[in-house]
Design a protein around this motif. Structure first.
Motif, PDB file in Angstrom:
ATOM      1  N   GLY A  30       0.819  -1.208   0.000  1.00  0.00           N
ATOM      2  CA  GLY A  30       0.000   0.000   0.000  1.00  0.00           C
ATOM      3  C   GLY A  30       0.855   1.261   0.000  1.00  0.00           C
ATOM      4  O   GLY A  30       0.374   2.353  -0.268  1.00  0.00           O
ATOM      5  N   ALA A  32       2.004   2.792   2.574  1.00  0.00           N
ATOM      6  CA  ALA A  32       1.764   3.651   3.743  1.00  0.00           C
ATOM      7  C   ALA A  32       3.030   3.815   4.581  1.00  0.00           C
ATOM      8  O   ALA A  32       3.332   4.907   5.060  1.00  0.00           O
ATOM      9  N   TRP A  33       3.778   2.723   4.734  1.00  0.00           N
ATOM     10  CA  TRP A  33       4.985   2.797   5.545  1.00  0.00           C
ATOM     11  C   TRP A  33       6.147   3.313   4.713  1.00  0.00           C
ATOM     12  O   TRP A  33       6.902   4.194   5.140  1.00  0.00           O
ATOM     13  N   LEU A  36       6.852   7.053   4.301  1.00  0.00           N
ATOM     14  CA  LEU A  36       7.376   7.848   5.423  1.00  0.00           C
ATOM     15  C   LEU A  36       8.883   8.059   5.284  1.00  0.00           C
ATOM     16  O   LEU A  36       9.468   8.902   5.950  1.00  0.00           O
ATOM     17  N   LEU A  47       2.246  -3.881  -7.507  1.00  0.00           N
ATOM     18  CA  LEU A  47       1.722  -5.234  -7.753  1.00  0.00           C
ATOM     19  C   LEU A  47       0.214  -5.233  -8.052  1.00  0.00           C
ATOM     20  O   LEU A  47      -0.413  -6.286  -8.064  1.00  0.00           O
ATOM     21  N   LEU A  70      -5.667  -4.306   4.976  1.00  0.00           N
ATOM     22  CA  LEU A  70      -6.019  -4.792   6.322  1.00  0.00           C
ATOM     23  C   LEU A  70      -7.534  -4.689   6.533  1.00  0.00           C
ATOM     24  O   LEU A  70      -8.138  -5.522   7.187  1.00  0.00           O
ATOM     25  N   GLN A  93      -7.260  -2.575  15.848  1.00  0.00           N
ATOM     26  CA  GLN A  93      -6.492  -1.696  16.731  1.00  0.00           C
ATOM     27  C   GLN A  93      -5.274  -1.101  16.024  1.00  0.00           C
ATOM     28  O   GLN A  93      -4.388  -0.544  16.661  1.00  0.00           O
ATOM     29  N   LEU A  99      -6.137   4.351   7.375  1.00  0.00           N
ATOM     30  CA  LEU A  99      -4.857   3.658   7.173  1.00  0.00           C
ATOM     31  C   LEU A  99      -5.079   2.200   6.776  1.00  0.00           C
ATOM     32  O   LEU A  99      -4.415   1.673   5.882  1.00  0.00           O
ATOM     33  N   GLY A 106       0.683  -7.913   2.528  1.00  0.00           N
ATOM     34  CA  GLY A 106       2.063  -8.144   2.060  1.00  0.00           C
ATOM     35  C   GLY A 106       3.043  -7.194   2.725  1.00  0.00           C
ATOM     36  O   GLY A 106       4.090  -7.615   3.233  1.00  0.00           O
ATOM     37  N   GLY A 107       2.691  -5.905   2.766  1.00  0.00           N
ATOM     38  CA  GLY A 107       3.587  -4.923   3.389  1.00  0.00           C
ATOM     39  C   GLY A 107       3.722  -5.169   4.879  1.00  0.00           C
ATOM     40  O   GLY A 107       4.796  -5.010   5.460  1.00  0.00           O
ATOM     41  N   MET A 110       6.011  -8.418   5.167  1.00  0.00           N
ATOM     42  CA  MET A 110       7.395  -8.254   4.699  1.00  0.00           C
ATOM     43  C   MET A 110       8.153  -7.198   5.495  1.00  0.00           C
ATOM     44  O   MET A 110       9.367  -7.266   5.613  1.00  0.00           O
ATOM     45  N   ASP A 117       0.950  -5.505  15.170  1.00  0.00           N
ATOM     46  CA  ASP A 117      -0.215  -6.181  15.758  1.00  0.00           C
ATOM     47  C   ASP A 117      -0.799  -7.168  14.749  1.00  0.00           C
ATOM     48  O   ASP A 117      -1.727  -7.912  15.084  1.00  0.00           O
ATOM     49  N   MET A 153       6.149 -11.676  -1.927  1.00  0.00           N
ATOM     50  CA  MET A 153       5.152 -12.461  -1.194  1.00  0.00           C
ATOM     51  C   MET A 153       3.844 -12.441  -1.984  1.00  0.00           C
ATOM     52  O   MET A 153       3.382 -11.372  -2.401  1.00  0.00           O
ATOM     53  N   ASP A 176      -1.621   4.543  19.457  1.00  0.00           N
ATOM     54  CA  ASP A 176      -0.182   4.292  19.613  1.00  0.00           C
ATOM     55  C   ASP A 176       0.201   2.880  19.208  1.00  0.00           C
ATOM     56  O   ASP A 176      -0.645   1.986  19.124  1.00  0.00           O
TER      57      ASP A 176
HETATM   58  C1  FAD Z   1       1.206   5.989  10.657  1.00  0.00           C
HETATM   59  C2  FAD Z   1       1.232   4.502  10.746  1.00  0.00           C
HETATM   60  C3  FAD Z   1       0.844   3.882  11.932  1.00  0.00           C
HETATM   61  C4  FAD Z   1       0.847   2.482  12.028  1.00  0.00           C
HETATM   62  N1  FAD Z   1       0.455   1.878  13.194  1.00  0.00           N
HETATM   63  C5  FAD Z   1       0.467   0.530  13.283  1.00  0.00           C
HETATM   64  C6  FAD Z   1       0.038  -0.139  14.473  1.00  0.00           C
HETATM   65  O1  FAD Z   1      -0.344   0.454  15.457  1.00  0.00           O
HETATM   66  N2  FAD Z   1       0.082  -1.514  14.491  1.00  0.00           N
HETATM   67  C7  FAD Z   1       0.507  -2.230  13.392  1.00  0.00           C
HETATM   68  O2  FAD Z   1       0.513  -3.454  13.443  1.00  0.00           O
HETATM   69  N3  FAD Z   1       0.899  -1.628  12.264  1.00  0.00           N
HETATM   70  C8  FAD Z   1       0.902  -0.269  12.190  1.00  0.00           C
HETATM   71  N4  FAD Z   1       1.331   0.327  11.053  1.00  0.00           N
HETATM   72  C9  FAD Z   1       1.876  -0.510   9.963  1.00  0.00           C
HETATM   73  C10 FAD Z   1       0.795  -0.905   8.963  1.00  0.00           C
HETATM   74  O3  FAD Z   1      -0.136  -1.750   9.594  1.00  0.00           O
HETATM   75  C11 FAD Z   1       1.414  -1.692   7.782  1.00  0.00           C
HETATM   76  O4  FAD Z   1       1.991  -2.869   8.286  1.00  0.00           O
HETATM   77  C12 FAD Z   1       2.484  -0.911   7.060  1.00  0.00           C
HETATM   78  O5  FAD Z   1       1.936   0.307   6.616  1.00  0.00           O
HETATM   79  C13 FAD Z   1       3.032  -1.705   5.859  1.00  0.00           C
HETATM   80  O6  FAD Z   1       2.023  -1.993   4.944  1.00  0.00           O
HETATM   81  P1  FAD Z   1       2.043  -1.251   3.513  1.00  0.00           P
HETATM   82  O7  FAD Z   1       1.032  -1.917   2.651  1.00  0.00           O
HETATM   83  O8  FAD Z   1       1.946   0.209   3.721  1.00  0.00           O
HETATM   84  O9  FAD Z   1       3.500  -1.668   2.996  1.00  0.00           O
HETATM   85  P2  FAD Z   1       4.550  -0.845   2.165  1.00  0.00           P
HETATM   86  O10 FAD Z   1       4.913   0.438   2.886  1.00  0.00           O
HETATM   87  O11 FAD Z   1       4.104  -0.718   0.756  1.00  0.00           O
HETATM   88  O12 FAD Z   1       5.778  -1.889   2.207  1.00  0.00           O
HETATM   89  C14 FAD Z   1       6.394  -2.270   3.431  1.00  0.00           C
HETATM   90  C15 FAD Z   1       7.568  -3.215   3.118  1.00  0.00           C
HETATM   91  O13 FAD Z   1       7.083  -4.432   2.575  1.00  0.00           O
HETATM   92  C16 FAD Z   1       7.634  -4.676   1.261  1.00  0.00           C
HETATM   93  N5  FAD Z   1       6.549  -5.309   0.486  1.00  0.00           N
HETATM   94  C17 FAD Z   1       5.262  -4.905   0.391  1.00  0.00           C
HETATM   95  N6  FAD Z   1       4.522  -5.819  -0.272  1.00  0.00           N
HETATM   96  C18 FAD Z   1       5.355  -6.820  -0.609  1.00  0.00           C
HETATM   97  C19 FAD Z   1       5.193  -8.065  -1.312  1.00  0.00           C
HETATM   98  N7  FAD Z   1       4.006  -8.488  -1.765  1.00  0.00           N
HETATM   99  N8  FAD Z   1       6.283  -8.856  -1.497  1.00  0.00           N
HETATM  100  C20 FAD Z   1       7.496  -8.444  -1.037  1.00  0.00           C
HETATM  101  N9  FAD Z   1       7.716  -7.294  -0.357  1.00  0.00           N
HETATM  102  C21 FAD Z   1       6.657  -6.491  -0.151  1.00  0.00           C
HETATM  103  C22 FAD Z   1       8.061  -3.300   0.767  1.00  0.00           C
HETATM  104  O14 FAD Z   1       9.115  -3.389  -0.188  1.00  0.00           O
HETATM  105  C23 FAD Z   1       8.529  -2.654   2.068  1.00  0.00           C
HETATM  106  O15 FAD Z   1       9.822  -3.095   2.413  1.00  0.00           O
HETATM  107  C24 FAD Z   1       1.300   1.707  10.920  1.00  0.00           C
HETATM  108  C25 FAD Z   1       1.662   2.346   9.724  1.00  0.00           C
HETATM  109  C26 FAD Z   1       1.632   3.715   9.614  1.00  0.00           C
HETATM  110  C27 FAD Z   1       2.020   4.361   8.320  1.00  0.00           C
END
Ligand code: FAD
Length: 266
Positions: A30, A32-33, A36, A47, A70, A93, A99, A106-107, A110, A117, A153, A176
């Protein structure tokens, strides 16, 4: 984050090949992380066209595509029915719906985030991961490995075994990160405890041998279970909480979680 170009592979082989071409190429879930980070990405591999945003159910398992958000997981009825709904309880939670509509499975896997959580309930349910190159890998061995997986993944498989679960996130405010999260899951032949946000990545301990699976444990047995978990899973300190505080939380909630799952029929 600055992104110079986008690439949308049409199939798994293409995605794997492109993602391994250079260290400046980054696979996106997505985003999201990733977003940052202040880094420059030469090529973002998206993907979205790979049909990975689906949830398939069979009698034995649920297969969740890596690009499922999620929120998709949290609102899926069959997933809510597994392990007393521990996956749904945990996902609800994670920040707000906004978000969770962006962040992907996947994110979240990985990233292997220490604060996650998302990973603990999947680990408690003994989920398996499917990778484009490595094939099927248990989440437990993925979590235990220190090696970074340079792979794509594809999906996570959650067994639909009859199970009873407990999940608790302890955090300063609902928005938090966890100070500690505690998951307990009982299946027909196993009781597993998972501690996440220790502050390192989630770890599990199977405490089955301490318990008679048909009897509610007495206080002495619960003491033994708590001791076994604390001996096996190291807790530490970071800016969010001290080691001592995490130990006190673990003592309280492992005990409560084990008692709860042992008191309920699966
Ligand atoms: C402000 C903020 C607050 C959050 N708070 C929490 C919380 O309280 N609890 C919690 O559990 N999580 C929290 N998260 C994390 C969130 O739940 C996600 O886990 C996080 O954003 C990663 O998911 P994404 O889709 O954004 O991944 P991305 O940012 O797109 O990718 C994350 C990593 O995974 C890799 N990746 C992604 N998809 C694949 C794939 N299919 N195959 C191989 N590699 C891949 C990327 O290359 C990167 O290294 C928070 C995130 C943010 C931005």
């Amino acid at each position: 984050m600055k992104i110079a170009s986008l690439y949308r592979p049409k199939d798994v082989e293409d995605a794997l090949k492109v993602s391994r071409e250079s260290t400046d190429t980054v696979v996106f879930g997505g985003g999201a992380w990733l977003k940052l980070s202040p880094r420059l990405v030469k090529r973002a591999v998206l993907l979205d066209d790979m049909d990975l945003a689906t949830i398939e159910t069979s009698d034995d398992a649920i297969r969740v595509g890596a690009m499922c958000t999620l929120r998709m997981v949290e609102t899926h009825d069959a997933i809510a029915a597994i392990g007393s709904g521990i996956i749904v309880q945990a996902l609800r939670q994670v920040m707000g719906v906004g978000l969770r509509n962006i962040a992907t499975v996947g994110g979240s896997v990985m990233g292997k985030y220490g604060f996650s959580d998302v990973l603990p309930p999947l680990l408690a349910l003994d989920a398996k991961l499917m990778f484009a190159d490595a094939g099927e890998v248990s989440l437990a061995s993925f979590m235990a490995s220190k090696k970074r997986m340079n792979d794509i993944m594809l999906y996570v498989t959650i067994p639909r075994t009859k199970s009873v679960g407990f999940f608790k996130k302890v955090s300063t405010t609902p928005l938090d990160f966890s100070l500690l999260n505690i998951t307990v899951c009982k299946t027909r032949d196993r009781v597993r405890v998972v501690l996440g946000s220790r502050p390192g990545g989630a770890m599990h301990q199977d405490v089955t041998s301490r318990l008679d699976l048909n009897t509610i444990p007495d206080e002495k047995t619960l003491d033994d279970v708590v001791r076994e978990v604390l001996d096996a899973i190291p807790l530490g300190q970071n800016v969010r909480a001290s080691k001592l505080y995490r130990e006190q939380l673990a003592k309280t909630y492992v005990r409560r979680g084990v008692k709860e799952v042992m008191s309920r029929e699966g």
